[in-house]
Each structure stands twice: as C-alpha cells, then as structure tokens.
Write an enzyme that holds these catalytic residues in place. Structure first.
Site, PDB file in Angstrom:
ATOM      1  N   ASN A  69     -23.816 -11.429 -11.143  1.00  0.00           N
ATOM      2  CA  ASN A  69     -23.726 -11.530 -12.444  1.00  0.00           C
ATOM      3  C   ASN A  69     -24.814 -10.983 -12.365  1.00  0.00           C
ATOM      4  O   ASN A  69     -25.439  -9.939 -11.401  1.00  0.00           O
ATOM      5  CB  ASN A  69     -24.431 -13.056 -12.716  1.00  0.00           C
ATOM      6  CG  ASN A  69     -25.492 -13.454 -11.880  1.00  0.00           C
ATOM      7  OD1 ASN A  69     -26.807 -13.055 -11.321  1.00  0.00           O
ATOM      8  ND2 ASN A  69     -24.787 -14.886 -10.955  1.00  0.00           N
ATOM      9  N   GLY A  72     -18.584 -18.917  -7.563  1.00  0.00           N
ATOM     10  CA  GLY A  72     -17.337 -18.028  -6.891  1.00  0.00           C
ATOM     11  C   GLY A  72     -17.691 -16.736  -5.738  1.00  0.00           C
ATOM     12  O   GLY A  72     -18.322 -17.098  -5.212  1.00  0.00           O
ATOM     13  N   VAL A  73     -16.875 -15.525  -5.919  1.00  0.00           N
ATOM     14  CA  VAL A  73     -17.454 -14.661  -4.710  1.00  0.00           C
ATOM     15  C   VAL A  73     -18.990 -14.561  -5.023  1.00  0.00           C
ATOM     16  O   VAL A  73     -19.734 -14.378  -4.054  1.00  0.00           O
ATOM     17  CB  VAL A  73     -16.639 -13.128  -5.538  1.00  0.00           C
ATOM     18  CG1 VAL A  73     -17.075 -12.296  -4.847  1.00  0.00           C
ATOM     19  CG2 VAL A  73     -16.024 -13.437  -5.128  1.00  0.00           C
ATOM     20  N   ASP A  74     -19.365 -13.940  -5.710  1.00  0.00           N
ATOM     21  CA  ASP A  74     -20.735 -14.200  -5.951  1.00  0.00           C
ATOM     22  C   ASP A  74     -21.824 -15.472  -4.658  1.00  0.00           C
ATOM     23  O   ASP A  74     -22.218 -14.808  -3.881  1.00  0.00           O
ATOM     24  CB  ASP A  74     -21.375 -13.772  -7.178  1.00  0.00           C
ATOM     25  CG  ASP A  74     -23.234 -13.349  -6.988  1.00  0.00           C
ATOM     26  OD1 ASP A  74     -23.101 -12.660  -6.171  1.00  0.00           O
ATOM     27  OD2 ASP A  74     -23.672 -13.852  -8.412  1.00  0.00           O
ATOM     28  N   THR A 111     -12.930 -12.290 -13.352  1.00  0.00           N
ATOM     29  CA  THR A 111     -11.582 -13.339 -13.380  1.00  0.00           C
ATOM     30  C   THR A 111     -11.181 -14.677 -12.933  1.00  0.00           C
ATOM     31  O   THR A 111     -10.410 -15.143 -13.653  1.00  0.00           O
ATOM     32  CB  THR A 111      -9.967 -12.994 -12.099  1.00  0.00           C
ATOM     33  OG1 THR A 111     -10.425 -12.840 -10.889  1.00  0.00           O
ATOM     34  CG2 THR A 111     -10.089 -11.282 -12.895  1.00  0.00           C
ATOM     35  N   GLY A 112     -12.360 -15.232 -12.626  1.00  0.00           N
ATOM     36  CA  GLY A 112     -13.582 -15.724 -12.455  1.00  0.00           C
ATOM     37  C   GLY A 112     -14.034 -16.032 -13.519  1.00  0.00           C
ATOM     38  O   GLY A 112     -13.240 -16.902 -14.833  1.00  0.00           O
ATOM     39  N   VAL A 113     -15.263 -17.178 -13.841  1.00  0.00           N
ATOM     40  CA  VAL A 113     -15.807 -18.308 -14.790  1.00  0.00           C
ATOM     41  C   VAL A 113     -15.872 -16.608 -15.985  1.00  0.00           C
ATOM     42  O   VAL A 113     -15.487 -17.260 -16.902  1.00  0.00           O
ATOM     43  CB  VAL A 113     -17.003 -18.586 -14.447  1.00  0.00           C
ATOM     44  CG1 VAL A 113     -17.050 -19.411 -13.414  1.00  0.00           C
ATOM     45  CG2 VAL A 113     -17.967 -17.473 -14.229  1.00  0.00           C
ATOM     46  N   TYR A 114     -16.070 -15.352 -15.694  1.00  0.00           N
ATOM     47  CA  TYR A 114     -16.157 -14.208 -16.755  1.00  0.00           C
ATOM     48  C   TYR A 114     -14.394 -14.551 -18.164  1.00  0.00           C
ATOM     49  O   TYR A 114     -13.888 -13.908 -19.055  1.00  0.00           O
ATOM     50  CB  TYR A 114     -16.411 -13.198 -15.965  1.00  0.00           C
ATOM     51  CG  TYR A 114     -17.739 -12.885 -15.949  1.00  0.00           C
ATOM     52  CD1 TYR A 114     -18.654 -14.447 -15.595  1.00  0.00           C
ATOM     53  CD2 TYR A 114     -17.933 -11.967 -15.538  1.00  0.00           C
ATOM     54  CE1 TYR A 114     -19.560 -14.461 -15.600  1.00  0.00           C
ATOM     55  CE2 TYR A 114     -19.803 -11.623 -15.468  1.00  0.00           C
ATOM     56  CZ  TYR A 114     -20.384 -13.140 -15.248  1.00  0.00           C
ATOM     57  OH  TYR A 114     -21.771 -13.107 -14.851  1.00  0.00           O
TER      58      TYR A 114
END
Length: 188
Positions: A24, A32-34, A125-128
């Site tokens: 972010n 997520g990945v972050d 592709t996750g929360v975005y």
C-alpha cells in the site's frame, strides 16, 4: 531469453533474488501479500520503508511506482514494493496503465539491482478488487513488453507466484490467449 513461469504457492517462501510486494502507499505493511512479506521478512524491511517515507516518500509511494529495500529474513536479496491501483478507483484505461506500470517499474528496479530471478504476485487482485482474469492479461502483457527491451531483458526468470488454483488458472488462460499460434489470440 527470460523465462516467464507461473506457479501456485507462497511468495514469501520463494528462493529468488527479488520478491515484488503488492504494497500500500504507506509502505508500512498491511494485509494480504504486503502483510505476509513484512511478517516473514522481519523488522529490517519496515525500517528501510520508514527511511523511504522520511526522505523521498513523505506522502507515500504513488500508485504505479516501485521502490527497492532489503529482503530481511526472506530467502531473497531484495523486496521491490509497488502500489497497484484500486479497481474502479479511476477510469479503466488509466487504472490498467498504472497496473502495467507496477510490473514494468518492478522489473526495471530488480534488473538494475543485479537481480536475475524475480517472484511476482498478482498485484491489485486482493482487497484492491481488480478482476483476476483482466489483471493477469495486463500483468503478462506488461512483463512481456518490458522484457523485450531495456535492463529487464537481462532477467533470467520472472516467476508469477499465485496464491490459489483459481488465480493460477486465470494466469494460465491469459498466457495461452497471448501466445501466438494456434492457441493464441482466443483460438483455442
């Protein structure tokens, strides 16, 4: 020629030179990945991200841009943090260009740092909320275009590391649609 591979797995476990983080704009970790990369990589990553925020990115990393830090405890040398667009947050064409820019900038930074093998997630592709099939098409085209020119052409492998079987299938289908010949261009 650079190999583009698609695998299902955990990006934090990939033995590569660089891992791309779907970050972010704060660069200070998230979900997520972050979040997974920050947790697995340990405090060194966060410390470097804080320095970046204090110096060059006081307002955060802009969407479509990328920065490089240590990989901390990850089995890699670097983490390339990039901020993807939120789906529907801007007109489609602008959002798609920003998403493609995430991949182009990430590969350039990794190549300029001397990295040869780069693990990449499905950015945004996750929360975005970016639809997986469309994100896969944009990602693969951007990577292919970037590998055709400039410093990224020196990479040995770009490995898309997809979290689940559905994401892997979406990337496989997008790859097959982009390939020339009988299976490409929707012929197959």
């Amino acid at each position: 020629m650079t190999q583009i591979t698609l695998v299902q797995g955990d990006i934090t476990k990939q033995r590569v030179d660089a891992v791309v983080n779907a970050a972010n704009s704060s660069l200070l970790g998230g979900g997520g990945v972050d979040g997974a990369i920050h947790r697995a990589g340990g405090p060194e990553i966060l410390a470097e991200c804080r320095k970046l925020r204090a110096s060059h990115y006081g307002k955060g990393l802009p969407v479509g841009r990328a920065v490089l830090t240590t990989a901390g405890n990850l089995p890699a040398r670097h983490v390339v943090h990039t901020v993807g667009p939120v789906y529907g947050g801007t007109e489609y064409e602008r959002g798609a260009e920003l998403l493609a820019s995430c991949y182009r900038e990430s590969l350039r930074l990794a190549a300029q740092a001397g990295d040869r093998v780069v693990a990449v997630p499905a950015v945004s592709t996750g929360v975005y909320g970016w639809p997986m099939a469309d994100a896969a098409r944009i990602a693969l085209r951007a990577v292919e275009d970037e590998l055709a020119q400039g410093p990224a052409a020196e990479l040995a492998e770009v490995r898309f590391v997809l979290f689940d079987a559905a994401a892997l299938r979406a990337f496989e289908q997008a790859r097959d649609a982009l390939e020339p010949g009988p299976r490409g261009a929707g012929e197959g």
